[in-house]
Enzyme design. Structure first.
Site, PDB file in Angstrom:
ATOM      1  N   VAL A   1       0.841  -1.204   0.000  1.00  0.00           N
ATOM      2  CA  VAL A   1       0.000   0.000   0.000  1.00  0.00           C
ATOM      3  C   VAL A   1       0.872   1.248   0.000  1.00  0.00           C
ATOM      4  CG1 VAL A   1      -1.735   1.307   1.265  1.00  0.00           C
ATOM      5  CG2 VAL A   1      -1.928  -1.173   1.101  1.00  0.00           C
ATOM      6  N   ASP A   2       1.904   1.255   0.833  1.00  0.00           N
ATOM      7  CA  ASP A   2       2.828   2.388   0.837  1.00  0.00           C
ATOM      8  C   ASP A   2       3.477   2.569  -0.537  1.00  0.00           C
ATOM      9  OD1 ASP A   2       2.599   3.414   3.393  1.00  0.00           O
ATOM     10  OD2 ASP A   2       4.147   2.143   4.238  1.00  0.00           O
ATOM     11  N   LEU A   3       3.917   1.467  -1.135  1.00  0.00           N
ATOM     12  CA  LEU A   3       4.596   1.556  -2.424  1.00  0.00           C
ATOM     13  C   LEU A   3       3.653   2.049  -3.513  1.00  0.00           C
ATOM     14  CD1 LEU A   3       6.648  -1.760  -2.245  1.00  0.00           C
ATOM     15  CD2 LEU A   3       7.548   0.555  -2.090  1.00  0.00           C
TER      16      LEU A   3
END
Length: 399
Positions: free
Chosen positions: A170-172
Site C-alpha cells: 500500500v505504501d509503495l
C-alpha cells in the site's frame, strides 16, 4: 545538473519520512529533479534505524527509498528550523509531506500558507485516510490498511488466515501514485499560467484501488472472492509448480497451449482429448481433478528440462528464485538493475538502479543514498546562510 534528464532543473523539497512520501520524491529524483530531503538532526528519517545497517547512519531500508537525493537536517519544532524550511519551500517547485494531520499548519508549512507566497507550488500531502472525513487525523500504517482494504483477505492459499504482502504494497502503490499525480500537476501548471495544485493521496484510497479485478468481482457477486494463492482464479493451469529439483512458474494461457503442454511437455496427450479439460472454462471447473495429475507429472522432471520443453512449446514459464538469487542473477546484472555506490562515510553499498530507460539508456544514480545531513552546508549556503550562522544553528540544535 544533467540537462538530458527529463526533470532536470526541477526542485523538490522532501519533508516526508518512512516510505510512501520518500518513494514519491525518489521517483522525481530518479527522473532528474534536485531533491532535498529534510531530516531531524538527531534521529533522521525513522528508517535509518530499521533493518540491516550500512554505515553509521544508513540502513538497507533507508537506502532503498532515498537514492538521488540530498539530505539536510532541520529541527522543525524550532522556529528557526521552520523558517529555513519555508525559505526552501518557496524556492522549490514541489513539496512532499506526510506529517500527521494538521502538523504542517502548526509549522507554517501547509499548502495554504506556502501557496499564498508561491502560487506555482505543487504541494503533495499523503495521509492515511480521507483528509476531509471523520478519520482525517488517524495515522496510516501499511499493515493496518492492508487489513482494512481487504488485501490481507485476498492473499495466501485457500483456507489460510489473512496474510500481508511480503513488502509494504500500500505504501509503495501510494508513493508511485503520488509521483504520477505530481507530474500531472506540473504538466497542468504549464498550461494554466503557472498555477500549482494541492495533490492529496490517502493510503486507504490506494489500498482499495489495489483490489482491482477482485474488487470488481466482489461488488458484482456481493461475495468475498475465494483465495487462489499462486494459482489464477480463471486460467488453469497457471501458477507455481514443483519440479523434481525446484519450483517454476507455468502459465498455460489458452487451449492451444494446453494441447502442446499435454503432448510435448508432460507427454499425456489423453488429457488434451478429455472433454473435461478441452477448454479453459472446463479446466477451471475441474481444476481439482486436473491439477493433482499435472503436479505429479511436473514433479517427476528436473526444472531445467521442463523450462526447455515449455519454451520450445511456446508456453510462458520461468524459475522461482529467492530475492538474493534474483538480484544477483545474470539477467539482473546484465540489465544494470543493481549497481555499486559509496556512501559519504566511505561505506560501499549496493543500490537498486532506477527502472526508467530513455532512448534505451537506464537513468543514472546521480547521488548515493545520503548520510544524515550530508548536504546541509551546501543547501543552506544557497539560502545565504554563512559559516558563522551555520555554527550558531548547530550550537542551538536547529541543524
Amino acid at each position: 545538473m544533467n540537462p538530458s534528464l527529463p526533470l532536470s532543473g526541477l526542485r523538490v523539497l522532501d519533508l516526508s519520512r518512512v516510505l510512501a512520501g520518500p518513494l514519491a520524491a525518489q521517483v522525481l529524483g530518479d527522473l532528474g529533479a534536485d531533491v532535498v530531503k529534510v531530516e531531524h538532526p538527531a534521529r533522521g528519517d525513522d528508517t535509518r534505524d530499521w533493518g540491516v545497517r550500512t554505515g553509521a547512519h544508513n540502513s538497507a531500508y533507508f537506502n532503498s527509498m532515498n537514492r538521488n537525493k540530498r539530505s539536510i537536517t532541520l529541527d522543525l519544532q524550532q522556529p528557526e528550523g521552520q523558517r529555513l524550511a519555508r525559505e526552501l519551500a518557496l524556492k522549490s517547485d514541489v513539496v512532499i509531506q506526510n506529517f500527521k494531520f494538521g502538523g504542517t499548519a502548526k509549522m507554517g508549512l501547509d499548502y495554504d500558507t506556502l501557496a499564498a507566497s508561491h502560487p506555482g507550488l505543487v504541494y503533495c500531502s499523503i495521509t492515511g485516510y480521507d483528509p476531509t472525513g471523520p478519520e482525517a487525523a488517524r495515522p496510516g500504517y501499511d499493515l493496518v490498511v492492508q487489513g482494512e482494504t481487504g488485501l490481507m483477505g485476498l492473499n495466501g492459499e485457500e483456507g489460510q488466515a489473512p496474510l500481508k504482502f511480503g513488502v509494504a504494497m500500500v505504501d509503495l502503490f501510494t508513493g508511485m501514485s503520488a509521483g504520477q499525480a505530481i507530474l500531472a500537476a506540473l504538466w497542468a501548471r504549464e498550461r494554466n499560467g503557472g498555477r500549482g495544485r494541492h495533490v492529496q493521496l490517502a493510503l486507504h484510497d490506494c489500498g482499495i484501488m489495489l483490489s482491482v479485478y477482485y474488487g470488481m468481482e466482489a461488488l458484482i457477486e456481493q461475495l468475498d472472492p475465494p483465495k487462489y494463492g499462486n494459482a489464477h482464479p480463471s486460467i488453469v493451469p497457471y501458477g507455481v509448480f514443483d519440479a523434481s529439483d525446484g519450483p517454476l512458474v507455468v502459465t498455460v494461457g489458452n487451449n492451444a497451449q494446453f494441447q502442446r503442454f499435454c503432448r510435448d511437455v508432460i507427454e499425456r496427450p489423453e488429457l488434451a482429448d478429455d472433454p473435461r479439460y478441452a477448454t479453459n472454462a472446463a479446466r477451471a471447473i475441474h481444476r481439482h481433478d486436473l491439477l493433482p495429475i499435472l503436479k505429479a507429472e511436473l514433479a517427476r522432471r528436473p526444472r531445467a528440462e521442463l523450462l526447455n520443453a515449455l519454451a520450445r512449446a511456446g508456453i510462458p514459464c520461468g524459475e522461482v528464485l529467492g530475492v538474493l538469487q534474483a538480484l544477483t542473477s545474470p539477467r539482473t546484472q546484465a540489465a544494470g538493475g543493481v549497481q555499486q555506490a559509496t556512501l559519504a562515510d566511505g561505506t560501499p553499498v549496493p543500490v537498486q538502479a532506477p527502472p526508467y530507460r530513455f532512448e534505451g539508456q537506464r537513468l543514472p544514480i546521480r547521488h548515493a543514498p545520503p548520510t544524515l545531513g550530508q548536504h546541509t552546508t551546501e543547501v543552506l549556503a544557497g539560502l545565504g546562510v554563512d559559516a558563522a550562522a551555520l555554527d550558531r544553528l548547530r550550537a542551538s540544535g536547529v541543524i
